[in-house]
Design an enzyme around this catalytic site. Structure first.
Site, short mmCIF file in Angstrom:
data_model
loop_
_atom_site.label_atom_id
_atom_site.label_comp_id
_atom_site.label_asym_id
_atom_site.label_seq_id
_atom_site.Cartn_x
_atom_site.Cartn_y
_atom_site.Cartn_z
N TYR A 136 0.80 -1.22 0.00
CA TYR A 136 0.00 0.00 0.00
C TYR A 136 0.83 1.27 0.00
O TYR A 136 0.29 2.36 -0.16
CB TYR A 136 -0.95 0.01 1.21
N LYS A 203 2.07 -14.41 5.40
CA LYS A 203 2.47 -15.34 4.35
C LYS A 203 4.00 -15.49 4.43
O LYS A 203 4.73 -15.35 3.45
CB LYS A 203 1.99 -14.76 3.00
N ASP A 246 -3.38 -18.10 3.66
CA ASP A 246 -4.33 -18.93 2.88
C ASP A 246 -5.10 -19.87 3.80
O ASP A 246 -6.31 -20.05 3.66
CB ASP A 246 -3.64 -19.67 1.72
N ASP A 270 -6.74 -6.36 4.19
CA ASP A 270 -7.72 -5.88 3.22
C ASP A 270 -8.53 -7.04 2.65
O ASP A 270 -9.76 -7.04 2.65
CB ASP A 270 -6.98 -5.13 2.10
#
Ligand code: NAD
Length: 382
Positions: A136, A203, A246, A270
């Site tokens: 971002y 992640k 995930d 997000d």
């Protein structure tokens, strides 16, 4: 004479006008009735986005920035951002400009809402999303530009990394300082609000030195709270754990009862916000806040939904609940509770806008404005 509570607001683009029109009187009524007429909201309208551009030639006029700095609290509707080119997101810019580093998005099932889950009552998450770093930051170069070519050749020269010449390039910064302060914020939020679990969503198996570091630094902060936090489920302490992103998306659907505060880097937060909103009826009911050390801007999780702009059909619940978060933040919890209770009883009685009604058999949708009127009536009666 009632004392005034000054609140800045930005209507926003697209459906911003619809949700503002349906909601502001509800918030006014909640403050009026919670304090026996002794307090009253005084609104200050600020411009941003398309309306500001038409009016003053700037997407974010200086007066808007100065007023938020001075008043310290604002509520805003969604602002449109062009995809794949054009100006950068004003929403992201506002968060970075005022260093609103904590994005707080509660996702709680309310009775009567539609859900794809068998037992949606277990959904009671609070997403705490780092709001200023990660992809971002908007550090990126378009494929084929001189900058992109220079970055590629620098990478090749200095690190031997070979990247296809027809690539666009983005940079993903995640800092120790930025991670530490959001982790601290999330832990202190969890302590204050008696939450039971904090899960870092990362992640880090793939992006070891950004998302993996986010996980590592978050654990380091958690270790500084031995009286409040445990890593093994000690009775009476907040359980601190982590999940790979995930897997977290699956867990949120299959085992929502095991999750509580979800501490996320910016992009994961997000994605997860919209996915979790889907478990409790959709974006129309998901409120949010962007909070810094001394300024806060409250806003619904959803965007400007241009398809529905001006049609008086959109769901104002997420704006109303963002307003309740604001009232609580500025020290008017009784008014906040009135808004929340009124929204809950309106929904429970089957009064819903199209987005929820179409997921439940036999419910006739009401207009955005009609929903607002019902909630206002409930506030006045409570
Ligand atoms: P969106 O959230 O505007 O809408 C996606 C879909 O969700 C809509 O088509 C609608 O079906 C549903 N929806 C959204 N809000 C709803 C509501 N209140 N009631 C009922 N249904 C609702 O997302 P998008 O279409 O991807 O983005 C549109 C624009 O909004 C883009 O320019 C995007 O950049 C911007 N955006 C702004 C913000 C913000 O201001 N914070 C957040 C997200 C997206």
């Amino acid at each position: 004479m009632p004392s005034n509570v000054t609140i800045c607001y930005i209507r926003g683009d697209g459906v911003g006008e619809d949700i503002w029109s349906a909601s502001h009187e509800v918030l006014e009524e909640a403050v009026r009735s919670a304090y026996g007429g002794e307090k009253r909201i005084e609104w200050i309208e600020l411009l941003a986005g398309q309306k500001a551009l038409d009016h003053s030639g700037s997407l974010l006029p200086d007066e808007t920035v100065e007023a938020i700095r001075e008043k310290k609290v604002a509520i805003k509707g969604p602002l449109t951002t062009p995809v794949g080119g054009g100006f950068r997101s004003l929403n992201v810019h506002l968060r970075q400009l005022f260093d609103l580093y904590a994005c707080l998005r509660p996702v709680r099932y309310l009775e009567g809402l539609p859900s794809p889950l068998k037992r949606p009552e277990h959904v009671d998450f609070v997403i705490v999303r780092e709001n200023t770093e990660d992809l971002y930051r908007g550090i990126e170069w378009e494929e084929g530009t001189d900058e992109a070519r220079e970055v590629l050749s620098l990478l090749k020269e200095r690190t031997g990394t070979s990247i296809s010449a027809d690539s666009g390039i983005g940079v993903k910064p995640i800092s120790r300082g930025g991670t530490r302060r959001i982790a601290k914020w999330a832990i202190e939020y969890a302590i204050k609000n008696k939450r039971k679990v904090i899960t870092v969503v990362h992640k880090g198996n793939i992006m070891k030195y950004t998302e993996g570091a986010f996980r590592k630094w978050s654990y380091e902060v958690a270790e500084e709270y031995p009286d409040a936090v445990s890593f093994d489920g000690t009775e009476g302490k907040i359980l601190f754990n982590d999940r790979i992103a995930d897997n977290m998306f699956m867990q949120a659907i299959l085992r929502p009862e095991e999750y509580d505060v979800l501490l996320c880097p910016n992009l994961n937060g997000d994605y997860l916000s919209d996915a979790c909103a889907a478990l409790i009826g959709g974006l129309g009911v998901a409120p949010g806040a962007n909070i810094g050390d001394d300024i806060a801007i409250f806003e619904p999780t959803h965007g400007s939904a241009p398809k529905y702009a001006g049609k008086d059909v959109i769901n104002p619940t997420s704006f109303l609940l963002s307003g309740a978060m604001l009232l609580s933040y500025i020290g008017l919890p009784e008014a906040a509770a009135k808004v929340e209770r009124a929204v809950e009883s309106t929904l429970r009685s089957g009064i819903m806008t199209y987005d929820l009604a179409r997921q439940i058999q036999g419910i006739t949708p009401v207009a955005c404005s009609a929903f607002g009127k019902e909630v206002k009536k409930m506030v006045a009666q409570s």
